[in-house]
Design a protein around this motif. Sequence first.
Motif, mmCIF file in Angstrom:
data_model
loop_
_atom_site.group_PDB
_atom_site.id
_atom_site.type_symbol
_atom_site.label_atom_id
_atom_site.label_comp_id
_atom_site.label_asym_id
_atom_site.label_seq_id
_atom_site.Cartn_x
_atom_site.Cartn_y
_atom_site.Cartn_z
ATOM 1 N N GLN A 183 0.812 -1.211 0.000
ATOM 2 C CA GLN A 183 0.000 0.000 0.000
ATOM 3 C C GLN A 183 0.848 1.265 0.000
ATOM 4 O O GLN A 183 0.354 2.346 -0.300
ATOM 5 C CB GLN A 183 -0.935 0.000 1.208
ATOM 6 C CG GLN A 183 -1.931 -1.131 1.154
ATOM 7 C CD GLN A 183 -2.865 -1.127 2.348
ATOM 8 O OE1 GLN A 183 -2.711 -0.357 3.279
ATOM 9 N NE2 GLN A 183 -3.841 -2.004 2.311
ATOM 10 N N ASN A 184 2.142 1.146 0.331
ATOM 11 C CA ASN A 184 3.047 2.295 0.304
ATOM 12 C C ASN A 184 4.480 1.772 0.239
ATOM 13 O O ASN A 184 4.710 0.568 0.287
ATOM 14 C CB ASN A 184 2.817 3.213 1.512
ATOM 15 C CG ASN A 184 2.944 2.466 2.822
ATOM 16 O OD1 ASN A 184 3.925 1.763 3.052
ATOM 17 N ND2 ASN A 184 1.959 2.606 3.699
ATOM 18 N N SER A 185 5.424 2.665 0.121
ATOM 19 C CA SER A 185 6.820 2.251 -0.050
ATOM 20 C C SER A 185 7.370 1.497 1.156
ATOM 21 O O SER A 185 8.294 0.694 1.014
ATOM 22 C CB SER A 185 7.700 3.459 -0.372
ATOM 23 O OG SER A 185 7.651 4.391 0.686
ATOM 24 N N ASP A 186 6.795 1.718 2.340
ATOM 25 C CA ASP A 186 7.227 0.972 3.525
ATOM 26 C C ASP A 186 6.918 -0.519 3.408
ATOM 27 O O ASP A 186 7.496 -1.329 4.127
ATOM 28 C CB ASP A 186 6.562 1.521 4.793
ATOM 29 C CG ASP A 186 7.086 2.887 5.182
ATOM 30 O OD1 ASP A 186 8.211 3.241 4.760
ATOM 31 O OD2 ASP A 186 6.377 3.602 5.902
ATOM 32 N N ASN A 187 6.008 -0.884 2.510
ATOM 33 C CA ASN A 187 5.634 -2.282 2.314
ATOM 34 C C ASN A 187 6.488 -2.967 1.255
ATOM 35 O O ASN A 187 6.192 -4.087 0.859
ATOM 36 C CB ASN A 187 4.166 -2.393 1.896
ATOM 37 C CG ASN A 187 3.193 -1.886 2.933
ATOM 38 O OD1 ASN A 187 2.127 -1.426 2.564
ATOM 39 N ND2 ASN A 187 3.508 -1.936 4.210
ATOM 40 N N THR A 188 7.537 -2.286 0.770
ATOM 41 C CA THR A 188 8.388 -2.853 -0.270
ATOM 42 C C THR A 188 9.839 -2.921 0.198
ATOM 43 O O THR A 188 10.214 -2.316 1.195
ATOM 44 C CB THR A 188 8.312 -2.013 -1.559
ATOM 45 O OG1 THR A 188 8.832 -0.717 -1.295
ATOM 46 C CG2 THR A 188 6.886 -1.915 -2.075
ATOM 47 N N LYS A 189 10.652 -3.666 -0.557
ATOM 48 C CA LYS A 189 12.078 -3.750 -0.250
ATOM 49 C C LYS A 189 12.850 -3.977 -1.551
ATOM 50 O O LYS A 189 12.330 -4.527 -2.511
ATOM 51 C CB LYS A 189 12.365 -4.878 0.727
ATOM 52 C CG LYS A 189 12.033 -6.251 0.189
ATOM 53 C CD LYS A 189 12.369 -7.330 1.173
ATOM 54 C CE LYS A 189 12.039 -8.684 0.565
ATOM 55 N NZ LYS A 189 12.555 -9.772 1.332
ATOM 56 N N CYS A 190 14.096 -3.564 -1.534
ATOM 57 C CA CYS A 190 14.972 -3.761 -2.689
ATOM 58 C C CYS A 190 15.681 -5.101 -2.528
ATOM 59 O O CYS A 190 16.507 -5.274 -1.636
ATOM 60 C CB CYS A 190 15.985 -2.629 -2.775
ATOM 61 S SG CYS A 190 17.144 -2.824 -4.144
ATOM 62 N N ASP A 191 15.347 -6.053 -3.396
ATOM 63 C CA ASP A 191 15.994 -7.366 -3.366
ATOM 64 C C ASP A 191 17.364 -7.349 -4.043
ATOM 65 O O ASP A 191 18.091 -8.331 -4.003
ATOM 66 C CB ASP A 191 15.115 -8.415 -4.037
ATOM 67 C CG ASP A 191 13.969 -8.868 -3.174
ATOM 68 O OD1 ASP A 191 14.044 -8.677 -1.931
ATOM 69 O OD2 ASP A 191 12.998 -9.430 -3.713
ATOM 70 N N THR A 192 17.720 -6.250 -4.689
ATOM 71 C CA THR A 192 18.988 -6.133 -5.392
ATOM 72 C C THR A 192 20.140 -5.842 -4.426
ATOM 73 O O THR A 192 21.301 -6.017 -4.771
ATOM 74 C CB THR A 192 18.894 -5.023 -6.462
ATOM 75 O OG1 THR A 192 17.743 -5.269 -7.265
ATOM 76 C CG2 THR A 192 20.110 -4.980 -7.351
ATOM 77 N N PHE A 193 19.827 -5.429 -3.208
ATOM 78 C CA PHE A 193 20.850 -5.060 -2.229
ATOM 79 C C PHE A 193 21.930 -6.136 -2.105
ATOM 80 O O PHE A 193 21.651 -7.319 -1.983
ATOM 81 C CB PHE A 193 20.200 -4.856 -0.848
ATOM 82 C CG PHE A 193 21.212 -4.605 0.241
ATOM 83 C CD1 PHE A 193 21.780 -3.355 0.396
ATOM 84 C CD2 PHE A 193 21.596 -5.623 1.096
ATOM 85 C CE1 PHE A 193 22.720 -3.123 1.391
ATOM 86 C CE2 PHE A 193 22.527 -5.394 2.103
ATOM 87 C CZ PHE A 193 23.089 -4.149 2.254
ATOM 88 N N LYS A 194 23.178 -5.691 -2.173
ATOM 89 C CA LYS A 194 24.345 -6.566 -2.007
ATOM 90 C C LYS A 194 25.304 -5.842 -1.084
ATOM 91 O O LYS A 194 25.821 -4.767 -1.438
ATOM 92 C CB LYS A 194 24.984 -6.837 -3.366
ATOM 93 C CG LYS A 194 26.204 -7.708 -3.321
ATOM 94 C CD LYS A 194 26.738 -7.908 -4.729
ATOM 95 C CE LYS A 194 28.131 -8.459 -4.711
ATOM 96 N NZ LYS A 194 28.722 -8.483 -6.048
ATOM 97 N N PRO A 195 25.551 -6.379 0.122
ATOM 98 C CA PRO A 195 26.417 -5.667 1.062
ATOM 99 C C PRO A 195 27.839 -5.495 0.530
ATOM 100 O O PRO A 195 28.347 -6.344 -0.209
ATOM 101 C CB PRO A 195 26.399 -6.537 2.315
ATOM 102 C CG PRO A 195 25.823 -7.835 1.927
ATOM 103 C CD PRO A 195 25.102 -7.660 0.628
ATOM 104 N N LYS A 196 28.444 -4.382 0.912
ATOM 105 C CA LYS A 196 29.855 -4.173 0.552
ATOM 106 C C LYS A 196 30.703 -5.179 1.311
ATOM 107 O O LYS A 196 30.428 -5.499 2.454
ATOM 108 C CB LYS A 196 30.295 -2.758 0.927
ATOM 109 C CG LYS A 196 29.702 -1.699 0.038
ATOM 110 C CD LYS A 196 30.238 -0.335 0.405
ATOM 111 C CE LYS A 196 29.652 0.706 -0.518
ATOM 112 N NZ LYS A 196 30.106 2.049 -0.183
ATOM 113 N N SER A 197 31.744 -5.654 0.665
ATOM 114 C CA SER A 197 32.617 -6.614 1.343
ATOM 115 C C SER A 197 33.838 -5.961 1.946
ATOM 116 O O SER A 197 34.137 -4.862 1.788
ATOM 117 C CB SER A 197 33.040 -7.717 0.404
ATOM 118 O OG SER A 197 33.329 -7.272 -0.877
#
Length: 53
Positions: A39-53
């Motif tokens: 219903q809003n951006s708080d209900n979504t997430k970026c699955d592309t996130f890759k932590p820095k090593s």
Amino acid sequence: MNILPNIKCSVTECSYNKNVQCDAPMIQVARDGNLNHAQNSDNTKCDTFKPKS
């Protein structure tokens, strides 16, 4: 590698973040958790996130 135009990212812990721009070859966004509808951006997430090593 193609950079997606004008994708801002303030998550500095992500390895795709280059000067507040996302340089991932694609972006995948999903609903957060077990939600059936976002219903809003708080209900979504970026699955592309890759932590820095």
